[in-house]
Every structure is written in C-alpha cells, then in structure tokens.
Design an enzyme around this catalytic site. Sequence first.
Site, PDB file in Angstrom:
ATOM      1  N   ARG A  16       0.805  -1.220   0.000  1.00 17.19           N
ATOM      2  CA  ARG A  16       0.000   0.000   0.000  1.00 17.19           C
ATOM      3  C   ARG A  16       0.845   1.280   0.000  1.00 17.19           C
ATOM      4  O   ARG A  16       0.338   2.371  -0.241  1.00 17.19           O
ATOM      5  CB  ARG A  16      -0.953  -0.018   1.210  1.00 17.19           C
ATOM      6  CG  ARG A  16      -2.060  -1.049   1.071  1.00 17.19           C
ATOM      7  CD  ARG A  16      -2.735  -1.366   2.406  1.00 17.19           C
ATOM      8  NE  ARG A  16      -1.958  -2.292   3.220  1.00 17.19           N
ATOM      9  CZ  ARG A  16      -2.353  -2.775   4.399  1.00 17.19           C
ATOM     10  NH1 ARG A  16      -3.509  -2.405   4.903  1.00 17.19           N
ATOM     11  NH2 ARG A  16      -1.591  -3.617   5.075  1.00 17.19           N
ATOM     12  N   THR A  79       1.661 -13.046   8.937  1.00 24.24           N
ATOM     13  CA  THR A  79       2.376 -12.745  10.185  1.00 24.24           C
ATOM     14  C   THR A  79       2.659 -14.007  11.020  1.00 24.24           C
ATOM     15  O   THR A  79       3.680 -14.076  11.708  1.00 24.24           O
ATOM     16  CB  THR A  79       1.590 -11.727  11.031  1.00 24.24           C
ATOM     17  OG1 THR A  79       0.220 -12.150  11.103  1.00 24.24           O
ATOM     18  CG2 THR A  79       1.632 -10.341  10.425  1.00 24.24           C
ATOM     19  N   SER A 101       5.373  -5.356  15.369  1.00 21.80           N
ATOM     20  CA  SER A 101       5.530  -5.138  13.931  1.00 21.80           C
ATOM     21  C   SER A 101       6.521  -4.013  13.691  1.00 21.80           C
ATOM     22  O   SER A 101       6.606  -3.082  14.488  1.00 21.80           O
ATOM     23  CB  SER A 101       4.192  -4.758  13.293  1.00 21.80           C
ATOM     24  OG  SER A 101       3.300  -5.834  13.405  1.00 21.80           O
ATOM     25  N   GLY A 140      -7.233  -5.387  12.718  1.00 21.00           N
ATOM     26  CA  GLY A 140      -7.903  -6.567  13.254  1.00 21.00           C
ATOM     27  C   GLY A 140      -8.747  -6.142  14.456  1.00 21.00           C
ATOM     28  O   GLY A 140      -8.297  -5.352  15.285  1.00 21.00           O
ATOM     29  N   ASN A 228       0.513   1.801   7.110  1.00 20.80           N
ATOM     30  CA  ASN A 228       0.397   0.998   5.893  1.00 20.80           C
ATOM     31  C   ASN A 228       0.397   1.854   4.637  1.00 20.80           C
ATOM     32  O   ASN A 228       0.580   1.354   3.540  1.00 20.80           O
ATOM     33  CB  ASN A 228      -0.890   0.172   5.919  1.00 20.80           C
ATOM     34  CG  ASN A 228      -0.910  -0.792   7.097  1.00 20.80           C
ATOM     35  OD1 ASN A 228       0.100  -1.408   7.419  1.00 20.80           O
ATOM     36  ND2 ASN A 228      -2.045  -0.883   7.758  1.00 20.80           N
TER      37      ASN A 228
HETATM   38  C1  UD1 Z   1      -1.702  -6.674  11.421  1.00 19.81           C
HETATM   39  C2  UD1 Z   1      -2.622  -7.604  12.221  1.00 19.81           C
HETATM   40  C3  UD1 Z   1      -3.862  -6.818  12.626  1.00 19.81           C
HETATM   41  C4  UD1 Z   1      -3.463  -5.584  13.417  1.00 19.81           C
HETATM   42  C5  UD1 Z   1      -2.428  -4.741  12.661  1.00 19.81           C
HETATM   43  C6  UD1 Z   1      -1.889  -3.676  13.594  1.00 19.81           C
HETATM   44  C7  UD1 Z   1      -2.310  -9.910  11.430  1.00 19.81           C
HETATM   45  C8  UD1 Z   1      -2.891 -11.003  10.622  1.00 19.81           C
HETATM   46  N1  UD1 Z   1      -2.987  -8.758  11.446  1.00 19.81           N
HETATM   47  O1  UD1 Z   1      -2.407  -6.315  10.238  1.00 19.81           O
HETATM   48  O2  UD1 Z   1      -4.724  -7.641  13.425  1.00 19.81           O
HETATM   49  O3  UD1 Z   1      -4.620  -4.816  13.721  1.00 19.81           O
HETATM   50  O4  UD1 Z   1      -1.336  -5.537  12.211  1.00 19.81           O
HETATM   51  O5  UD1 Z   1      -1.021  -2.785  12.960  1.00 19.81           O
HETATM   52  O6  UD1 Z   1      -1.290 -10.104  12.047  1.00 19.81           O
HETATM   53  N2  UD1 Z   1       4.971  -9.155   7.926  1.00 19.81           N
HETATM   54  C9  UD1 Z   1       5.964 -10.064   7.713  1.00 19.81           C
HETATM   55  N3  UD1 Z   1       5.717 -11.156   6.960  1.00 19.81           N
HETATM   56  C10 UD1 Z   1       4.496 -11.404   6.413  1.00 19.81           C
HETATM   57  C11 UD1 Z   1       3.479 -10.454   6.630  1.00 19.81           C
HETATM   58  C12 UD1 Z   1       3.732  -9.334   7.391  1.00 19.81           C
HETATM   59  O7  UD1 Z   1       7.095  -9.899   8.203  1.00 19.81           O
HETATM   60  O8  UD1 Z   1       4.352 -12.437   5.754  1.00 19.81           O
HETATM   61  C13 UD1 Z   1       5.272  -7.970   8.740  1.00 19.81           C
HETATM   62  C14 UD1 Z   1       5.135  -6.660   7.972  1.00 19.81           C
HETATM   63  O9  UD1 Z   1       6.388  -6.275   7.440  1.00 19.81           O
HETATM   64  C15 UD1 Z   1       4.650  -5.697   9.052  1.00 19.81           C
HETATM   65  C16 UD1 Z   1       3.947  -6.577  10.050  1.00 19.81           C
HETATM   66  O10 UD1 Z   1       4.348  -7.909   9.790  1.00 19.81           O
HETATM   67  O11 UD1 Z   1       5.735  -5.035   9.686  1.00 19.81           O
HETATM   68  C17 UD1 Z   1       2.421  -6.472   9.959  1.00 19.81           C
HETATM   69  O12 UD1 Z   1       2.017  -6.833   8.644  1.00 19.81           O
HETATM   70  P1  UD1 Z   1       0.874  -6.040   7.883  1.00 19.81           P
HETATM   71  O13 UD1 Z   1       0.694  -6.680   6.551  1.00 19.81           O
HETATM   72  O14 UD1 Z   1       1.136  -4.590   7.924  1.00 19.81           O
HETATM   73  O15 UD1 Z   1      -0.388  -6.394   8.790  1.00 19.81           O
HETATM   74  P2  UD1 Z   1      -1.723  -5.588   8.964  1.00 19.81           P
HETATM   75  O16 UD1 Z   1      -2.614  -5.837   7.801  1.00 19.81           O
HETATM   76  O17 UD1 Z   1      -1.436  -4.183   9.299  1.00 19.81           O
HETATM   77 CA    CA Z   2       0.401  -2.975   9.382  1.00 21.54          CA
END
Ligand code: UD1
Ligand code: CA
Length: 460
Positions: A16, A79, A101, A140, A228
Amino acid sequence: MTTKNAIIMAAGKGTRMKSKLAKVLHQVCGKSMVDHVLTQVEATHMNNIVTIVGHGADDVERALGARTKYAAQTEQLGTGHAVLQAEPLLKDADGMTLIVSGDTPLFRAETFEELFEYHQAKGAAGTILTSDAPDPQGYGRVVRNHLGIVEKIVEQKDAGEEERKIHEINTGVYCFDNQKLFAALHQVTNDNAQGEYYLTDVIQIMKDQGDVVAAYRMADFDESMGVNTRSALATATKVMQRRINEQHMEDGVSIIDPDATYIDAGVKIGADTIIEPGVVIKGKTTIGEDCFIGAHSEIHDMVIEDRVRVTASFLEDSIMHQDSNIGPYSHLRPQAEIGEHVHLGNFVEVKKAQIGARTKVGHLTYVGDATLGKDINVGCGVVFINYDGVNKHHTNVGDSAFIGSNSNIIAPVEVADHSFIAAGSTITDDVNFHDMAIARARQTNKPDYWKKLPHEKENM
Ligand code: UD1
Ligand code: CA
C-alpha cells in the site's frame, strides 16, 4: 528473572506504500520505522531480539546492523508464518516473547513493560495489546464475549458487519509464553480471506486448548498506530514530531511554534536555546545552550556550540564554535569550521574551510578550500577561487589580514599575517607579512570626454 525474547516482524513489502523501499525503512523524523521499534525494544532489556526480514532484507540488515539477530522469511505468507521463521533461533528459549511489527513506530518501551506486567499478573499463555481506534478501518478487531473475555481477533477482510463496528483493535503487539507460542503456530492454517497464516489465530488456538489468553487495553491509540500508507506515515510523523518537541521544551528549549518545527529523533539541543518557526533540524545535529535558530533555517548533521546565532541559513555537516553567527541567507557546506565569535553575514558560502576566531566575512563571499586565521576582515564579494577545472587547490590567509572587497584569490596562494589586499585585486602570487598587494589595472581618466559625445557637438 524470566528470560525475555523479542521478535520484530519486518519482512512485508508494504504494497500500500507503492514504494521501491521496504516499508519498515520509511522514515519518521529521520529514523526508519523499524529502527524506532528496535530502539524501544532494546530499552526493555531483552535477552534475545530476532528481526524477521524478507523484502529489502539486505537493506534492513544494513540499517539495523548487529543490534538484532535475523531470520529470513523468503515468501511473505502472513504474520503467523513470519514469526515461525524465528523458531530455529528461539526454540530452546524459555520465558516470554514480545512480538512487535516493524510498521508501528510510535510504541514506547514503557508500554511494552506494562504489557509484560499484565501478562505475568494474569498468568496468561498469551496477551494481546489492544487500543480503541477512533477509526478502526484496516485493523484486526478484538472480539470479546458477553463477559468481556477475549474470544478471538478478526481481520478487517474476514469481519462481518457487526464485527466491523468494533472499535477495539489489535495493535499487533503481543506477549506469549515462548514455548506455547511455537506449539500453537504449527496449528495455524491459511483458511481465510487473504489466504495468509495469521499470527492472530494463535489466540483462538490457545483459548480452545484451555490456556489463559488476556488482553491489555492501552489508553493512547496514537501510540499504537500502524503505518500501511503514505498518509498514515505523515500522521505518525506528526505525532512523533510533537513528542520530540515536547521533550525539548521540557528540557528547557523554547520552540515558538512546535507544529511548524521539524526536529529529527536523536538531535540534541541545550537549554535556553530559542527555535523559531519553520526550522528543520536533521541527522546527528547537536546544538548548545543559549543559541538562537532563526526562522526557516535548515540544519543537517551540525555541531553548533553555545550562544551561536543562525538566521535563515542552510547548514550541513560543519562546526560552528561558540558565539559565532551566520546569516541571513548563508550556506555552510560540509567540513566548514567556524571559529569563536566569527561573523558570517548574508549570502556567504563556506566549504571545506577553517575560519579563525573573530574573523568577519560579512557579505556575498565564497570561501572554499581555505584556512583563514584570526581577526581577518574579508570585504564584500570576495571569491576564493579553488578550482582550475581539474583540481581543487588550497589558500591560507594569516591572522589580521585585510582582504579588500571584490578580490579574487586564485589558489594555491599564501597570504601572510598582517598583510593587505587592495579591493578589486585578482591575487595569483603570495602576499608577504605587512605588504599590500594590488593587482588590478591602473585607473586612467580621459579629460573632457563629455564634450566628444555627439549630442554635445550639435549644441556647440
Ligand atoms: C496486522 C494484524 C492486525 C493488526 C495490525 C496492527 C495480522 C494477521 N494482522 O495487520 O490484526 O490490527 O497488524 O497494525 O497479524 N509481515 C511479515 N511477513 C508477512 C506479513 C507481514 O514480516 O508475511 C510484517 C510486515 O512487514 C509488518 C507486520 O508484519 O511489519 C504487519 O504486517 P501487515 O501486513 O502490515 O499487517 P496488517 O494488515 O497491518
Ligand atoms: Ca500494518
């Protein structure tokens, strides 16, 4: 003492953001988001810190260096999958594991500490950190039962109409019993709207197997903000800017308009310094006490000592010693060293040059590749000509020399102590102690020239 581990998730692409740069490397007040997170995690005295890297892994590792261990997540499957990549590094660890995160740059270490305490007090296997979002869109949602006990977390895309109305959100920060975390992660599936392995599913898995799951609701939503989009990045920057400026004001710095003053994280400023609106201070800058930084100055990686005055100027990678002043509209380029009580006036550019105490360079002057002594007066419009088209050359000017206005000093040249350069000279040779150099065409006057002009002839 319980062992404390931390996992920072930083492998996502950040689709995004529409950026070539990995999302977590985007900066908030001069520091990458993931660095902000790591800094706060470090402040909680962890035994192990593991950062999950994927997109831009090399860049992230270069940015954070040896402050953390790394686990690679080559495919971003969610995640839950991300955290599982830390298993080889943490599978033998006891105690609890904090998960954060890399895209939530505003969290403070104090909040993580509160979460640990709550988690321990509840004897929980897992504790989620939640907050109340004015606009919960994209987060979430925390689903609680009629007794107020957490049931599960539902992602935006999986949420039904009623669930979307919930304002309590998952901040993406959790504390888990380390062993129970990895056991539960192996049971997570990707059966959901995004086809991802959600870390959040661990909550329900733990509940179903009879473990205690707790939720700690923090008071300040802003602190939990996830970034994001570019728009959220700007919002996070505003919050961080306010926090940084409040801290400086608490430490005795006057900031006339904190909303219009942009100071990077890590900048140091002494008490009783006054900062006017529109000022930008970046990088590893330190500013002393009792300074005045006038409106619309931009300062990068500078050392500024006590009682310095800067008026509407652009300063980079240089030193200004105490009681010196500059501006308006002047430019220090890298490696300028400005001595005590030096006056640099308007439209003065200094690069890779040392200027000794009390020397004055008042107007419209370029000083490049030069060493100037003490008590020198440099007139208006002087140019230190340092470049012959191929190489740069150096000029030395001794103490108490006088350099007349509109002189050109063609390097390399030595101008001795107590010597003079007449205004308008182009200096190519050394000038000795007590001498005056004059290097310009001698003036000739043409008598009665006026009368030779055509209109004068007609009237005669
Ligand atoms: C996530 C949470 C959501 C929460 C939000 C808060 C999950 C499924 N959802 O959503 O409940 O409200 O954060 O900010 O966890 N990442 C990885 N590997 C992956 C996917 C993501 O390392 O395969 C890392 C990303 O770089 C990021 C973090 O995990 O730093 C969160 O990922 P993101 O895709 O931003 O999750 P959200 O949709 O924001
Ligand atoms: Ca996020």
